[in-house]
Scaffold this active site. Structure first.
Site, short mmCIF file in Angstrom:
data_model
loop_
_atom_site.label_atom_id
_atom_site.label_comp_id
_atom_site.label_asym_id
_atom_site.label_seq_id
_atom_site.Cartn_x
_atom_site.Cartn_y
_atom_site.Cartn_z
N ASP A 52 0.83 -1.20 0.00
CA ASP A 52 0.00 0.00 0.00
C ASP A 52 0.87 1.26 0.00
O ASP A 52 0.37 2.39 -0.06
CB ASP A 52 -1.02 -0.01 1.15
CG ASP A 52 -0.36 -0.14 2.52
OD1 ASP A 52 0.88 -0.20 2.59
OD2 ASP A 52 -1.10 -0.17 3.52
N SER A 53 2.21 1.06 0.01
CA SER A 53 3.13 2.18 -0.21
C SER A 53 2.92 2.75 -1.61
O SER A 53 3.44 3.83 -1.92
CB SER A 53 4.59 1.73 -0.03
OG SER A 53 4.86 0.57 -0.78
N ASP A 61 -1.09 -6.07 -0.19
CA ASP A 61 -1.55 -5.43 1.06
C ASP A 61 -3.06 -5.23 1.02
O ASP A 61 -3.60 -4.71 0.02
CB ASP A 61 -0.90 -4.05 1.21
CG ASP A 61 0.38 -4.09 2.01
OD1 ASP A 61 0.57 -5.04 2.80
OD2 ASP A 61 1.21 -3.17 1.84
N GLU A 119 9.03 -4.19 10.60
CA GLU A 119 9.51 -2.91 10.07
C GLU A 119 10.06 -2.02 11.17
O GLU A 119 9.42 -1.82 12.21
CB GLU A 119 8.34 -2.19 9.35
CG GLU A 119 8.76 -0.86 8.75
CD GLU A 119 7.77 -0.31 7.72
OE1 GLU A 119 6.81 -1.01 7.34
OE2 GLU A 119 7.99 0.84 7.28
N LYS A 122 -1.45 -9.32 2.84
CA LYS A 122 -0.71 -8.87 4.03
C LYS A 122 -1.58 -7.89 4.81
O LYS A 122 -2.26 -7.05 4.22
CB LYS A 122 0.62 -8.22 3.64
CG LYS A 122 1.41 -7.68 4.83
CD LYS A 122 2.86 -7.42 4.50
CE LYS A 122 3.14 -6.12 3.81
NZ LYS A 122 2.73 -4.91 4.56
O1 KIV Z 1 3.62 -1.16 1.62
C1 KIV Z 1 4.82 -1.51 1.68
O2 KIV Z 1 5.64 -1.19 0.82
C2 KIV Z 1 5.23 -2.31 2.83
C3 KIV Z 1 6.69 -2.54 3.00
C4 KIV Z 1 7.32 -1.33 3.57
C5 KIV Z 1 6.97 -3.73 3.82
O3 KIV Z 1 4.42 -2.73 3.59
#
Ligand code: KIV
Length: 272
Positions: free
Chosen positions: A52-53, A91, A190, A121
């Site tokens: 979700d980044s 995510d 993290e 996730k």
């Molecule tokens: O959303 C993401 O990129 C993440 C990573 C930082 C593990 O959850």
């Protein structure tokens, strides 16, 4: 230390546990679109995280909170079309699993059905126990995420290292054990102290993938745009940049602008 690597035609959740048992470190990287996922997959990255980044990196939001389930499904389906080897973890975005476990399952099912991803996730431990249980109960592999969980950024207030204090470290260890017991196939840790991350990795049988969690875990994950140096303003200590694409791409594009302005592009050979 070099460790013999087994060849995997397609990495599965089972392969990851096997890698941990064989002491082979697991590589994980984000991707959010077809072209990047093609490159990441052909470089033999074991796990592609449709994180979700994307909310920050692709859409320019300050946090991961605004991204929607529909948008995550769009990103994930682009990645699924590109990758033939990596396990694809998606995510579940903020607001799509926290209110109750039935909603969590509905969101996970939508991701699996509409994107073709292989696993989901979620962020959190004890507080999302029922959701994790229900999703796994439906046959969907779940990866946990503890430590700095960006969906809770407004609770933390800052992006600084988590679990430095004994009480939070104790809770994190208990949450990791709980996620293992519930049947998660792996956990992302993290931005926590390396010593604590190592202790957690050694205390459970499922793989622990770290980001800013040191070298004592079972694998590493980074945001691919950070690794490539495209996001030049983000400089945490844990980040190793392998390129400076922000500068390289900027200079290539400014060369193009110059060539257009000077009428150098297109040349005789570049036209019909
Ligand atoms: O959303 C993401 O990129 C993440 C990573 C930082 C593990 O959850």
């Amino acid at each position: 230390m070099s460790v013999a690597k087994k060849e995997y035609k397609r990495v599965t959740v089972k392969s990851l546990v096997e890698m941990k048992q064989n002491k082979e470190k697991i590589s994980m990287l984000t991707a959010y679109d077809y072209s990047m996922a093609k490159i990441v997959d052909s470089a033999n990255v074991d796990v592609i995280l449709v994180g979700d980044s994307a909310s920050n990196v692709m859409a320019g939001h300050e946090t991961t909170l605004p991204i929607t389930l529909d948008q995550m499904i769009y990103h994930a389906s682009s990645v699924v079309r590109a990758a033939s080897r990596a396990l694809i973890v998606v995510d579940i975005p903020f607001g799509s699993y926290q209110s109750d476990s039935k909603e969590a399952l509905r969101s996970a099912i939508r991701i699996m059905k509409e994107s073709g991803g292989h696993a989901v996730k979620v962020e959190g431990g004890e507080e999302i126990k029922e959701s994790v249980q229900r999703i796994i109960g439906a046959g969907i592999p779940v990866m946990g995420h503890l430590g700095l969980t960006p969906q809770s950024i407004y609770k933390f207030g800052t992006y600084t290292v988590r679990a430095k204090e004994e009480a939070e470290a104790k809770q994190l260890k208990a949450d990791a054990k709980l996620l293992e017991k519930l049947g998660c196939f792996g956990i992302v840790l993290e931005k926590i102290p390396a010593k604590l991350a190592k202790e957690v990795a050694e205390s459970i049988s499922i793989p622990v993938i770290g980001i800013g969690a040191g070298n004592g875990v079972d694998g590493q994950v980074l945001v691919v745009h950070d690794l490539l140096g495209m996001t030049h303003e983000f400089n945490p200590r844990f980040l190793r940049r392998y390129m400076n694409l922000y500068e390289e791409m900027g200079s290539a594009i400014s060369n193009y602008v110059d060539d257009v302005k000077s009428r150098d592009f297109p040349s005789e050979e570049e036209q019909y």
